[in-house]
Scaffold this active site. Structure first.
Site, mmCIF file in Angstrom:
data_model
loop_
_atom_site.group_PDB
_atom_site.id
_atom_site.type_symbol
_atom_site.label_atom_id
_atom_site.label_comp_id
_atom_site.label_asym_id
_atom_site.label_seq_id
_atom_site.Cartn_x
_atom_site.Cartn_y
_atom_site.Cartn_z
ATOM 1 N N HIS A 92 0.849 -1.196 0.000
ATOM 2 C CA HIS A 92 0.000 0.000 0.000
ATOM 3 C C HIS A 92 0.885 1.246 0.000
ATOM 4 O O HIS A 92 1.985 1.252 0.553
ATOM 5 C CB HIS A 92 -0.899 -0.027 1.240
ATOM 6 C CG HIS A 92 -1.945 1.035 1.248
ATOM 7 N ND1 HIS A 92 -1.667 2.340 1.599
ATOM 8 C CD2 HIS A 92 -3.277 0.993 0.947
ATOM 9 C CE1 HIS A 92 -2.791 3.053 1.519
ATOM 10 N NE2 HIS A 92 -3.757 2.261 1.123
ATOM 11 N N GLU A 166 -2.994 3.031 -7.122
ATOM 12 C CA GLU A 166 -3.180 4.155 -6.210
ATOM 13 C C GLU A 166 -2.370 5.360 -6.703
ATOM 14 O O GLU A 166 -1.156 5.398 -6.504
ATOM 15 C CB GLU A 166 -2.659 3.828 -4.814
ATOM 16 C CG GLU A 166 -3.287 2.678 -4.086
ATOM 17 C CD GLU A 166 -2.644 2.531 -2.722
ATOM 18 O OE1 GLU A 166 -3.285 2.922 -1.734
ATOM 19 O OE2 GLU A 166 -1.502 2.058 -2.643
ATOM 20 N N GLY A 172 -6.318 12.144 -0.520
ATOM 21 C CA GLY A 172 -6.323 13.073 0.601
ATOM 22 C C GLY A 172 -5.604 14.379 0.352
ATOM 23 O O GLY A 172 -5.188 15.060 1.284
ATOM 24 N N GLY A 233 -11.138 6.820 2.695
ATOM 25 C CA GLY A 233 -11.979 7.529 3.649
ATOM 26 C C GLY A 233 -13.462 7.273 3.485
ATOM 27 O O GLY A 233 -14.213 7.245 4.468
#
Length: 255
Positions: A92, A166, A172, A233
């Site tokens: 990740h 990703e 964010g 989130g």
């Protein structure tokens, strides 16, 4: 690193209840997609118990490449398998950035997951930072991350995994990747795999993990090479996560 026992229970139960109700009202009359929840390690066994009989499975956020040994604080694959974990995130972006996991370390963890005796499916996370994107190095970085794993295990073992793209710069930060930008990188990943085996490349699930929300999920999931989402989130609230599930169900009904 969010949540509590109560939150974990409410989230799993709430998602399960909502998506089952949604499916009963859909043309599909059943879930046409898979749901995975990856809570913090200390809640995994509790989560597996809550999820039993529900339309979702449980995965872990990280694992050690070693099967056992003196690695205080680490979690081994057999431990995850024993308590009923089905998946684990590998590499990740936060593990790479905050804990300095290298491409080689990620490849070693992946290799451990796809060993014949293991029962936990790895979700390989790849992606570039904002600086790397600005430098036009997206494909170079993502390709290097993929190649580290391919060199370690070969294309055949990739069949036992899922890939998640990703874009670190879109998580964010207030920056947002357009569906077209996301699709371009997903297409690149699939093409990279196709250089080794076209059939495997076409069958691979490639998820998008760049601030997916209920409001943009349908457009993202409609892209030809985006097969789902790695949700951040928006997964912390039942309503927002179920909104993303609704987009998946809607698109499935159209196919």
């Amino acid at each position: 690193m969010h949540g509590s026992l109560e939150m974990t229970s409410e989230l799993i139960s709430g998602i399960s209840r909502s998506v089952l109700e949604m499916a009963s009202l859909s043309e599909q009359r059943a879930l046409a997609y898979d749901i995975l929840v990856c809570p913090p390690t200390v809640y995994l066994q509790h989560a597996v118990g809550i999820a039993e009989g529900q339309p979702l499975v449980i995965g872990a956020q990280n694992v050690n490449a070693h099967e056992n040994g003196a690695y205080t604080g680490e979690i081994a694959l057999p431990m995850l398998a024993e308590i009923g974990c089905s998946y684990v995130l590998i590499g990740h972006s936060e593990r790479r950035a905050l804990f300095y996991e290298t491409d080689q370390q990620v490849a070693e963890k992946f290799a451990a997951c796809v060993a014949e005796e293991q029962q936990v499916t790895p979700i390989l996370c790849v992606g570039e930072t904002l600086d790397e994107r600005k430098q036009g190095a997206t494909e170079q970085v993502v390709g290097q991350q993929l190649d580290a794993v391919l060199d370690k295990v070969g294309i055949q073992r990739m069949q036992q995994s899922v890939i998640a793209y990703e874009p670190v710069w879109a998580i964010g930060t207030g920056e947002t990747a357009s569906p077209e930008q996301a699709q371009n990188v997903h297409a690149f990943i699939r093409a990279r795999l196709a250089q080794h085996n076209t059939g495997i490349a076409e069958s691979m699930r490639i998820l998008y993990g760049g601030s997916v929300k209920a409001g943009n999920a349908e457009l993202l999931f409609a892209q030809p090479d985006i097969d789902g989402g790695l949700i951040g989130g928006a997964a912390l609230k039942i309503e927002s996560f179920v909104g993303i599930c609704r987009a998946a169900q809607k698109l499935a009904a159209q196919t």
